[in-house]
Design an enzyme around this catalytic site. Structure first.
Site, PDB file in Angstrom:
ATOM      1  N   HIS A  17       0.842  -1.202   0.000  1.00  0.00           N
ATOM      2  CA  HIS A  17       0.000   0.000   0.000  1.00  0.00           C
ATOM      3  C   HIS A  17       0.879   1.256   0.000  1.00  0.00           C
ATOM      4  O   HIS A  17       0.659   2.188  -0.771  1.00  0.00           O
ATOM      5  CB  HIS A  17      -0.856   0.071   1.271  1.00  0.00           C
ATOM      6  CG  HIS A  17      -1.951  -0.939   1.367  1.00  0.00           C
ATOM      7  ND1 HIS A  17      -2.123  -1.736   2.467  1.00  0.00           N
ATOM      8  CD2 HIS A  17      -2.954  -1.270   0.510  1.00  0.00           C
ATOM      9  CE1 HIS A  17      -3.174  -2.513   2.292  1.00  0.00           C
ATOM     10  NE2 HIS A  17      -3.696  -2.258   1.115  1.00  0.00           N
ATOM     11  N   LYS A  41     -16.151  -7.160   3.576  1.00  0.00           N
ATOM     12  CA  LYS A  41     -15.143  -7.752   4.481  1.00  0.00           C
ATOM     13  C   LYS A  41     -15.605  -7.439   5.898  1.00  0.00           C
ATOM     14  O   LYS A  41     -15.084  -6.525   6.554  1.00  0.00           O
ATOM     15  CB  LYS A  41     -13.761  -7.148   4.209  1.00  0.00           C
ATOM     16  CG  LYS A  41     -13.208  -7.428   2.809  1.00  0.00           C
ATOM     17  CD  LYS A  41     -11.835  -6.759   2.633  1.00  0.00           C
ATOM     18  CE  LYS A  41     -11.291  -6.918   1.213  1.00  0.00           C
ATOM     19  NZ  LYS A  41     -10.079  -6.101   0.968  1.00  0.00           N
ATOM     20  N   ARG A  91      -2.232  -5.519  -8.708  1.00  0.00           N
ATOM     21  CA  ARG A  91      -1.267  -6.600  -8.505  1.00  0.00           C
ATOM     22  C   ARG A  91      -1.326  -7.598  -9.664  1.00  0.00           C
ATOM     23  O   ARG A  91      -0.538  -7.556 -10.575  1.00  0.00           O
ATOM     24  CB  ARG A  91      -1.516  -7.299  -7.169  1.00  0.00           C
ATOM     25  CG  ARG A  91      -0.960  -6.540  -6.006  1.00  0.00           C
ATOM     26  CD  ARG A  91      -1.555  -6.960  -4.706  1.00  0.00           C
ATOM     27  NE  ARG A  91      -2.987  -6.685  -4.654  1.00  0.00           N
ATOM     28  CZ  ARG A  91      -3.713  -6.723  -3.558  1.00  0.00           C
ATOM     29  NH1 ARG A  91      -3.171  -7.081  -2.436  1.00  0.00           N
ATOM     30  NH2 ARG A  91      -4.985  -6.428  -3.586  1.00  0.00           N
ATOM     31  N   SER A 129      -3.143  -7.444   2.581  1.00  0.00           N
ATOM     32  CA  SER A 129      -3.413  -7.375   4.021  1.00  0.00           C
ATOM     33  C   SER A 129      -3.762  -8.752   4.552  1.00  0.00           C
ATOM     34  O   SER A 129      -3.420  -9.094   5.689  1.00  0.00           O
ATOM     35  CB  SER A 129      -4.558  -6.406   4.302  1.00  0.00           C
ATOM     36  OG  SER A 129      -4.181  -5.105   3.973  1.00  0.00           O
TER      37      SER A 129
HETATM   38  P1  ADP Z   1      -5.920  -5.786   0.359  1.00  0.00           P
HETATM   39  O1  ADP Z   1      -6.861  -6.020   1.514  1.00  0.00           O
HETATM   40  O2  ADP Z   1      -6.153  -6.711  -0.798  1.00  0.00           O
HETATM   41  O3  ADP Z   1      -4.476  -5.690   0.714  1.00  0.00           O
HETATM   42  P2  ADP Z   1      -7.063  -3.105   0.122  1.00  0.00           P
HETATM   43  O4  ADP Z   1      -8.507  -3.179  -0.092  1.00  0.00           O
HETATM   44  O5  ADP Z   1      -6.609  -2.555   1.420  1.00  0.00           O
HETATM   45  O6  ADP Z   1      -6.313  -4.423  -0.228  1.00  0.00           O
HETATM   46  O7  ADP Z   1      -6.369  -2.341  -1.083  1.00  0.00           O
HETATM   47  C1  ADP Z   1      -6.369  -1.007  -1.356  1.00  0.00           C
HETATM   48  C2  ADP Z   1      -5.645  -0.755  -2.651  1.00  0.00           C
HETATM   49  O8  ADP Z   1      -4.275  -1.080  -2.510  1.00  0.00           O
HETATM   50  C3  ADP Z   1      -6.143  -1.581  -3.830  1.00  0.00           C
HETATM   51  O9  ADP Z   1      -6.093  -0.768  -4.981  1.00  0.00           O
HETATM   52  C4  ADP Z   1      -5.149  -2.685  -3.946  1.00  0.00           C
HETATM   53  O10 ADP Z   1      -5.047  -3.184  -5.254  1.00  0.00           O
HETATM   54  C5  ADP Z   1      -3.885  -1.938  -3.559  1.00  0.00           C
HETATM   55  N1  ADP Z   1      -2.884  -2.833  -3.049  1.00  0.00           N
HETATM   56  C6  ADP Z   1      -2.956  -3.641  -1.967  1.00  0.00           C
HETATM   57  N2  ADP Z   1      -1.814  -4.327  -1.814  1.00  0.00           N
HETATM   58  C7  ADP Z   1      -0.992  -3.944  -2.839  1.00  0.00           C
HETATM   59  C8  ADP Z   1       0.334  -4.309  -3.259  1.00  0.00           C
HETATM   60  N3  ADP Z   1       1.020  -5.230  -2.598  1.00  0.00           N
HETATM   61  N4  ADP Z   1       0.837  -3.703  -4.353  1.00  0.00           N
HETATM   62  C9  ADP Z   1       0.118  -2.792  -5.030  1.00  0.00           C
HETATM   63  N5  ADP Z   1      -1.126  -2.418  -4.707  1.00  0.00           N
HETATM   64  C10 ADP Z   1      -1.677  -2.970  -3.623  1.00  0.00           C
END
Ligand code: ADP
Length: 164
Positions: A17, A41, A91, A129
């Site tokens: 993130h 979620k 991703r 996450s």
């Molecule tokens: P997650 O729970 O899948 O980690 P979130 O809902 O918190 O994701 O994600 C918020 C944003 O951050 C989304 O656009 C997601 O694609 C992006 N994101 C999450 N992890 C990564 C990563 N490792 N690399 C790039 N973008 C990410």
């Protein structure tokens, strides 16, 4: 002034993130990291207050980044920032399908709204996450996955989850 909104559940915020937020902050004048309550979620590991606090702690080194939260629809939230652009990280192919769908829904609610995507840095393509939550649950080392400042808090929370 150009404004980007980086939305997500951030449960918890990871280095993946943060990589997207940092790169976005180099392109836009102002970045709002918006922690969304995600009805899909329903059992988050952290409370909204904890997620906001962790995100503030790890983004304080970026002067043009601030953290906010919302329990509403993203497309509605963004209306308070006319001209703002949503920036998301991409991703793998699975992210693409989901994001494509979300973008169509957002456009229905707010036709002016544009979304841009930054491809994930190679070293974070596997990171989510949920991976962090699972590793913490089993007591694995989170080095290289989350910012150092919040590692202990995540491990502490995972301990309580294990005890449940
Ligand atoms: P997650 O729970 O899948 O980690 P979130 O809902 O918190 O994701 O994600 C918020 C944003 O951050 C989304 O656009 C997601 O694609 C992006 N994101 C999450 N992890 C990564 C990563 N490792 N690399 C790039 N973008 C990410």
């Amino acid at each position: 002034m150009s404004i980007a909104i980086c939305p997500g559940s951030f449960d918890p915020i990871t280095l993946g993130h943060l990589n997207i937020v940092r790169r976005t902050s180099r392109i836009f004048d102002e970045v709002v990291v918006c922690i969304m309550h995600n009805a899909m979620k329903p059992n988050p590991m952290f409370t909204m207050e904890e997620k906001v606090e962790m995100a503030r702690l790890v983004t304080r080194r970026y002067p043009n980044v601030r953290v906010d939260w919302s329990d509403g629809l993203l497309a509605e939230y963004v209306k308070q920032y006319p001209g703002a652009v949503i920036v998301k990280g991409l991703r793998a192919a699975s992210d693409f399908e989901y994001e494509f769908q979300m973008n169509l829904i957002n456009k229905k609610v707010n036709p002016e709204l544009e979304t841009m995507f930054l491809t994930s840095s190679e070293k974070y393509t596997f990171l989510s996450s949920s991976v962090v939550r699972e590793m913490a649950f089993y007591g694995a080392d989170l080095t290289g996955l989350v910012p150092e400042e919040i590692k202990d808090e995540i491990m502490e929370k995972a301990k309580h989850w294990r005890a449940k």
